[in-house]
Design an enzyme around this catalytic site. Structure first.
Site, mmCIF file in Angstrom:
data_model
loop_
_atom_site.group_PDB
_atom_site.id
_atom_site.type_symbol
_atom_site.label_atom_id
_atom_site.label_comp_id
_atom_site.label_asym_id
_atom_site.label_seq_id
_atom_site.Cartn_x
_atom_site.Cartn_y
_atom_site.Cartn_z
ATOM 1 N N LYS A 14 -4.226 59.723 71.202
ATOM 2 C CA LYS A 14 -5.106 58.614 71.608
ATOM 3 C C LYS A 14 -6.578 59.000 71.449
ATOM 4 O O LYS A 14 -7.355 58.293 70.824
ATOM 5 C CB LYS A 14 -4.817 58.207 73.067
ATOM 6 C CG LYS A 14 -3.371 57.801 73.314
ATOM 7 C CD LYS A 14 -3.128 57.356 74.741
ATOM 8 C CE LYS A 14 -3.322 58.435 75.792
ATOM 9 N NZ LYS A 14 -2.347 59.547 75.750
ATOM 10 N N ARG A 89 -2.449 52.640 83.265
ATOM 11 C CA ARG A 89 -1.400 53.652 83.241
ATOM 12 C C ARG A 89 -0.260 53.310 84.188
ATOM 13 O O ARG A 89 0.716 54.060 84.270
ATOM 14 C CB ARG A 89 -2.023 54.967 83.701
ATOM 15 C CG ARG A 89 -1.907 56.071 82.707
ATOM 16 C CD ARG A 89 -2.590 57.256 83.333
ATOM 17 N NE ARG A 89 -2.308 58.448 82.635
ATOM 18 C CZ ARG A 89 -3.134 58.976 81.717
ATOM 19 N NH1 ARG A 89 -4.252 58.373 81.408
ATOM 20 N NH2 ARG A 89 -2.805 60.099 81.148
ATOM 21 N N ARG A 128 -3.696 72.390 71.904
ATOM 22 C CA ARG A 128 -4.999 71.702 71.864
ATOM 23 C C ARG A 128 -6.116 72.600 72.401
ATOM 24 O O ARG A 128 -5.938 73.336 73.368
ATOM 25 C CB ARG A 128 -4.929 70.429 72.713
ATOM 26 C CG ARG A 128 -6.296 69.775 72.866
ATOM 27 C CD ARG A 128 -6.209 68.384 73.397
ATOM 28 N NE ARG A 128 -5.482 68.298 74.649
ATOM 29 C CZ ARG A 128 -5.147 67.141 75.206
ATOM 30 N NH1 ARG A 128 -5.453 66.008 74.633
ATOM 31 N NH2 ARG A 128 -4.488 67.136 76.350
ATOM 32 N N ARG A 161 -7.523 72.869 78.024
ATOM 33 C CA ARG A 161 -7.580 72.046 79.229
ATOM 34 C C ARG A 161 -6.652 72.622 80.281
ATOM 35 O O ARG A 161 -5.569 73.090 79.951
ATOM 36 C CB ARG A 161 -7.153 70.615 78.880
ATOM 37 C CG ARG A 161 -8.301 69.633 78.945
ATOM 38 C CD ARG A 161 -7.958 68.300 78.354
ATOM 39 N NE ARG A 161 -6.913 67.571 79.058
ATOM 40 C CZ ARG A 161 -6.551 66.322 78.754
ATOM 41 N NH1 ARG A 161 -7.162 65.687 77.770
ATOM 42 N NH2 ARG A 161 -5.603 65.713 79.432
ATOM 43 N N ARG A 172 3.417 65.993 82.962
ATOM 44 C CA ARG A 172 2.660 64.790 82.559
ATOM 45 C C ARG A 172 3.535 63.872 81.711
ATOM 46 O O ARG A 172 3.465 62.651 81.833
ATOM 47 C CB ARG A 172 1.403 65.198 81.782
ATOM 48 C CG ARG A 172 0.329 65.769 82.694
ATOM 49 C CD ARG A 172 -0.695 66.582 81.936
ATOM 50 N NE ARG A 172 -1.350 65.835 80.891
ATOM 51 C CZ ARG A 172 -1.874 66.387 79.800
ATOM 52 N NH1 ARG A 172 -1.800 67.700 79.605
ATOM 53 N NH2 ARG A 172 -2.481 65.654 78.916
HETATM 54 P P1 AP5 Z 1 -5.118 63.983 71.611
HETATM 55 O O1 AP5 Z 1 -5.711 62.956 70.716
HETATM 56 O O2 AP5 Z 1 -6.042 64.863 72.378
HETATM 57 O O3 AP5 Z 1 -4.006 63.297 72.559
HETATM 58 P P2 AP5 Z 1 -4.165 62.213 73.709
HETATM 59 O O4 AP5 Z 1 -3.128 61.163 73.453
HETATM 60 O O5 AP5 Z 1 -5.574 61.762 73.848
HETATM 61 O O6 AP5 Z 1 -3.684 63.097 74.914
HETATM 62 P P3 AP5 Z 1 -4.286 63.372 76.343
HETATM 63 O O7 AP5 Z 1 -3.596 64.622 76.808
HETATM 64 O O8 AP5 Z 1 -5.772 63.382 76.360
HETATM 65 O O9 AP5 Z 1 -3.747 62.137 77.080
HETATM 66 P P4 AP5 Z 1 -3.487 61.997 78.540
HETATM 67 O O10 AP5 Z 1 -3.156 60.574 78.556
HETATM 68 O O11 AP5 Z 1 -2.488 62.896 79.163
HETATM 69 O O12 AP5 Z 1 -4.850 62.528 79.203
HETATM 70 P P5 AP5 Z 1 -6.007 61.817 79.972
HETATM 71 O O13 AP5 Z 1 -7.232 62.582 79.717
HETATM 72 O O14 AP5 Z 1 -5.984 60.354 79.720
HETATM 73 O O15 AP5 Z 1 -4.125 64.879 70.730
HETATM 74 C C1 AP5 Z 1 -3.443 66.004 71.275
HETATM 75 C C2 AP5 Z 1 -3.454 67.155 70.263
HETATM 76 O O16 AP5 Z 1 -2.702 66.769 69.110
HETATM 77 C C3 AP5 Z 1 -4.848 67.521 69.776
HETATM 78 O O17 AP5 Z 1 -4.937 68.913 69.667
HETATM 79 C C4 AP5 Z 1 -4.945 66.868 68.391
HETATM 80 O O18 AP5 Z 1 -5.761 67.612 67.546
HETATM 81 C C5 AP5 Z 1 -3.504 66.837 67.919
HETATM 82 N N1 AP5 Z 1 -3.187 65.621 67.148
HETATM 83 C C6 AP5 Z 1 -3.516 64.351 67.490
HETATM 84 N N2 AP5 Z 1 -3.050 63.467 66.588
HETATM 85 C C7 AP5 Z 1 -2.390 64.205 65.643
HETATM 86 C C8 AP5 Z 1 -1.684 63.860 64.439
HETATM 87 N N3 AP5 Z 1 -1.552 62.594 64.018
HETATM 88 N N4 AP5 Z 1 -1.141 64.867 63.728
HETATM 89 C C9 AP5 Z 1 -1.265 66.155 64.133
HETATM 90 N N5 AP5 Z 1 -1.923 66.536 65.252
HETATM 91 C C10 AP5 Z 1 -2.488 65.580 66.003
HETATM 92 O O19 AP5 Z 1 -5.556 62.009 81.480
HETATM 93 C C11 AP5 Z 1 -5.556 63.255 82.128
HETATM 94 C C12 AP5 Z 1 -5.212 63.079 83.601
HETATM 95 O O20 AP5 Z 1 -6.196 62.219 84.236
HETATM 96 C C13 AP5 Z 1 -3.879 62.401 83.924
HETATM 97 O O21 AP5 Z 1 -2.817 63.301 83.927
HETATM 98 C C14 AP5 Z 1 -4.170 61.808 85.311
HETATM 99 O O22 AP5 Z 1 -4.073 62.790 86.302
HETATM 100 C C15 AP5 Z 1 -5.614 61.371 85.217
HETATM 101 N N6 AP5 Z 1 -5.794 59.971 84.802
HETATM 102 C C16 AP5 Z 1 -6.452 59.533 83.693
HETATM 103 N N7 AP5 Z 1 -6.431 58.197 83.623
HETATM 104 C C17 AP5 Z 1 -5.732 57.765 84.708
HETATM 105 C C18 AP5 Z 1 -5.352 56.477 85.165
HETATM 106 N N8 AP5 Z 1 -5.660 55.362 84.489
HETATM 107 N N9 AP5 Z 1 -4.626 56.398 86.313
HETATM 108 C C19 AP5 Z 1 -4.305 57.507 87.001
HETATM 109 N N10 AP5 Z 1 -4.636 58.754 86.608
HETATM 110 C C20 AP5 Z 1 -5.333 58.891 85.474
#
Ligand code: AP5
Length: 215
Positions: A14, A89, A128, A161, A172
């Site tokens: 994402k 979410r 990552r 991270r 997660r």
């Molecule tokens: P990346 O693009 O970083 O993945 P992502 O989908 O953004 O993953 P996140 O881990 O950031 O998502 P998340 O939803 O868990 O975290 P968030 O910060 O929202 O890609 C991952 C890796 O793969 C990278 O190294 C990249 O280079 C590689 N890659 C990507 N695409 C690729 C491809 N096509 N081919 C090959 N490699 C690829 O949330 C974190 C925490 O915050 C949650 O756990 C929760 O505690 C809290 N939180 C956030 N929002 C909320 C909410 N709305 N409600 C409640 N809690 C929340």
């Protein structure tokens, strides 16, 4: 004008695609995870409250998230639309978002849903790395920096991270399956859902997104 949501499990890509989408469509990237991480770094009250949930791989409670996003969406830079990443979410968050948009005479254009196998997710999350200085994202195998541990863009130090350890990442994914995956049905019903194969190489996936949204 583009009002869109990025949906998909942790590590689905994402954040990676968001960087390209916001550049192409000129809308702000609103990542609730990034907002929380910034608050944790700055030691704010919100950061203190969010930290324990995030480090355990749990969702932050809805009441800490919903108003924060609503306030953000009311800012001037969202007048041309927005790209939400990591929000909504839960079904409750999605309902609150729909209500907010309706009250403001708006509606969601599209929900971009990335499908990726759990095995791939684990490899992506544990590999990552993020630049401490500019926040640029890398992967030790898929998108390695030119020099190990150093950001290509600004020369900053790369770090992992806290929630990308094997145990927390697995939790997660479990939390996603239980609490966030039901949003796929929710948005399918509303007609906003667009499914993508998140295993595709970065450029190929981005091209498919642009084909679907339109130029
Ligand atoms: P990346 O693009 O970083 O993945 P992502 O989908 O953004 O993953 P996140 O881990 O950031 O998502 P998340 O939803 O868990 O975290 P968030 O910060 O929202 O890609 C991952 C890796 O793969 C990278 O190294 C990249 O280079 C590689 N890659 C990507 N695409 C690729 C491809 N096509 N081919 C090959 N490699 C690829 O949330 C974190 C925490 O915050 C949650 O756990 C929760 O505690 C809290 N939180 C956030 N929002 C909320 C909410 N709305 N409600 C409640 N809690 C929340």
């Amino acid at each position: 004008m583009l009002r869109a949501v990025l949906l998909g499990p942790p590590g689905a890509g994402k954040g990676t695609q968001a960087v390209r989408i916001i550049e192409k469509y000129n809308v702000p990237h609103i990542s609730t995870g990034d907002i929380f991480r910034k608050n944790i770094k700055e030691g704010t009250e919100l950061g203190k409250k969010a930290q324990e949930y995030m480090n355990a791989g749990q969702l932050v409670p809805d009441e800490l998230v919903v108003d924060l996003v609503k306030d953000r969406l009311l800012q001037d830079d969202c007048s041309n639309g927005f790209l939400l990443d990591g929000f909504p979410r839960t079904i409750f968050q999605a309902e609150q978002l729909d209500k907010f948009l309706e009250e403001n005479g708006q509606k969601m254009d599209i929900v971009l849903n990335f499908n990726v196998k759990n095995e791939t997710l684990m490899k992506r999350l544990t590999g990552r790395r993020i630049c401490k200085s500019c926040g640029a994202g890398y992967h030790i195998v898929n998108i390695p920096p030119k020099q190990e541990g150093i950001c290509d863009k600004c020369g900053g130090e790369l770090e992992q991270r806290k929630d990308d350890t094997e145990e927390t990442a697995a939790n997660r994914i479990k939390v996603y399956d239980e609490q966030t995956a039901p949003l796929i049905g929710y948005y399918k019903e509303s007609g906003a859902l667009a499914d993508f194969d998140g295993e595709l190489p970065l450029d190929e996936l981005f091209n498919k997104i642009v084909e679907t949204i339109g130029e």
